[in-house]
Scaffold this active site. Structure first.
Site, short mmCIF file in Angstrom:
data_model
loop_
_atom_site.label_atom_id
_atom_site.label_comp_id
_atom_site.label_asym_id
_atom_site.label_seq_id
_atom_site.Cartn_x
_atom_site.Cartn_y
_atom_site.Cartn_z
N LYS A 60 0.72 -1.34 0.09
CA LYS A 60 -0.01 -0.02 -0.06
C LYS A 60 0.94 1.13 0.02
O LYS A 60 0.67 2.12 -0.55
CB LYS A 60 -0.94 -0.18 1.27
N GLN A 104 -4.88 -1.91 9.30
CA GLN A 104 -4.68 -3.18 8.70
C GLN A 104 -5.37 -4.05 9.30
O GLN A 104 -5.18 -4.31 10.74
CB GLN A 104 -3.26 -3.16 8.43
N ASP A 127 -11.34 2.63 3.54
CA ASP A 127 -11.41 1.42 3.55
C ASP A 127 -13.30 1.07 3.38
O ASP A 127 -13.39 -0.04 2.98
CB ASP A 127 -10.96 0.53 4.77
#
Ligand code: NAP
Length: 300
Positions: A60, A104, A127
């Site tokens: 990422k 994460q 997200d």
């Protein structure tokens, strides 16, 4: 991949190439933001030392660099408490240079994941897991669609595959892939069935699919006899076999002789997931700039 001599009739959807094309557009949007004096920033939080999560975070960060997004990684020990993690998120929520906050997953078991995801400012939830944005998805409109299903939709659109009126079967009903996938395809007027581990006779559903999206995490779950001739098959699954090979959930060799389109693993949905994270971060920076411009200017 070893040459087995198998006949491939499906068009193989190249997620890497589609992702690269989308990233060119993102670079241009980042440049336009820079002209307006804004620079998109992403904060990534990694708790603990899970090796796979470490690799995903590194990917990422590199992806951010490739389009000019600033990224900062916060590495926390596995012993971090929910309260400590929430406190960091609150600091990042208040930081005007940060447009996206990403935690994460998975988190260590002692951390309350729901509380953590709800702590992220819905405006920085790149997200798309915050309840507010999940609600938006249910209503058919959200600023931040979850990255993996968003990537699947972009792949279908890029290939010019019609969604409206199609019979879609989604195998897998998780909160991060299967459920949002189904909602996003419903919002585009597909007829959607969702299957999961307790579905009886999976093949009876999959055989009806014009578009079959598989996100179960089970290698070889989908065999050629379960797929309608000419179907579009999107394989989200990522499985590491004992011999080290990375495969999806679909028998690629067999199904590619029956499908009209198919995504490979690796190189299909995976590169799109990261690209859509970049897209959501740029979108967030653009929204923040619009809000700044709308705010009344204080007299000096
Ligand atoms: P997950 O949370 O484990 O969910 C798996 C889903 O599949 C569950 O709904 C489960 O049913 C269902 N399932 C399991 N076995 C099944 C079976 N035999 N038949 C039908 N359904 C079955 O996994 P996830 O996070 O959604 O991820 C799914 C896969 O996608 C994994 O391989 C993951 O690595 C991969 N993935 C890839 C990307 C990417 O960028 N390419 C991103 C995210 C995830 P129940 O609900 O009944 O348990």
């Amino acid at each position: 991949m070893a040459d087995t001599g198998a006949k491939v009739s499906a068009r193989i959807i190249d997620g890497k190439a589609v992702g690269a094309a989308l990233r060119k557009g993102l670079k241009a949007r980042v440049a336009a933001l820079a002209e307006a004096g804004a620079a998109p920033g992403l904060a990534v939080i990694l708790v603990g030392d899970d090796a796979a999560s470490g690799v995903y975070v590194r990917n990422k960060i590199h992806a951010c660099e490739s389009v000019g997004i600033r990224s900062v990684t916060h590495r926390l020990p596995a012993s971090t408490t929910t309260a400590e993690l929430v406190a960091l998120i609150q600091r990042l929520n208040a930081d005007r240079g940060v447009h996206g906050v990403l935690v994460q997953l998975p988190l260590p078991k002692h951390i309350d994941m729901r509380l953590v995801l709800e702590a992220i400012d819905a405006d920085k939830d790149v997200d798309g897991f915050h309840l507010y944005n999940v609600g938006g998805l249910v209503l058919g409109d959200t600023a931040y669609p979850p990255c993996t299903p968003f990537g699947v939709v972009k792949l279908l659109e890029h290939e010019g595959i019609k969604i409206e009126g199609q019979n879609v079967v989604v195998v897998g009903a998780s909160n991060i892939v299967g459920k949002p996938m189904a909602l996003m395809l419903m919002a585009r007027d597909a007829t959607v069935a969702i299957c999961h581990a307790k579905t009886r006779d999976l093949a009876q559903f999959t055989i009806l699919a014009d578009i079959l999206v598989v996100a179960a995490g089970r290698p070889n779950l989908i065999l050629p006899q379960m797929v309608k001739t000419g179907a579009v098959v999107i394989d989200v699954g990522i499985n590491r076999l004992p011999d080290g090979r990375l495969v999806g959930d679909v028998d690629f060799e067999g199904v590619s002789q029956k499908a009209s389109y198919i995504t490979p693993v690796p190189g299909g949905v995976g590169p799109m997931t990261v690209t859509m994270l970049l897209e959501n971060t740029v979108t967030s920076a653009e929204r923040a700039l619009r809000n700044d411009n709308k705010a009344p200017k204080l007299a000096t």
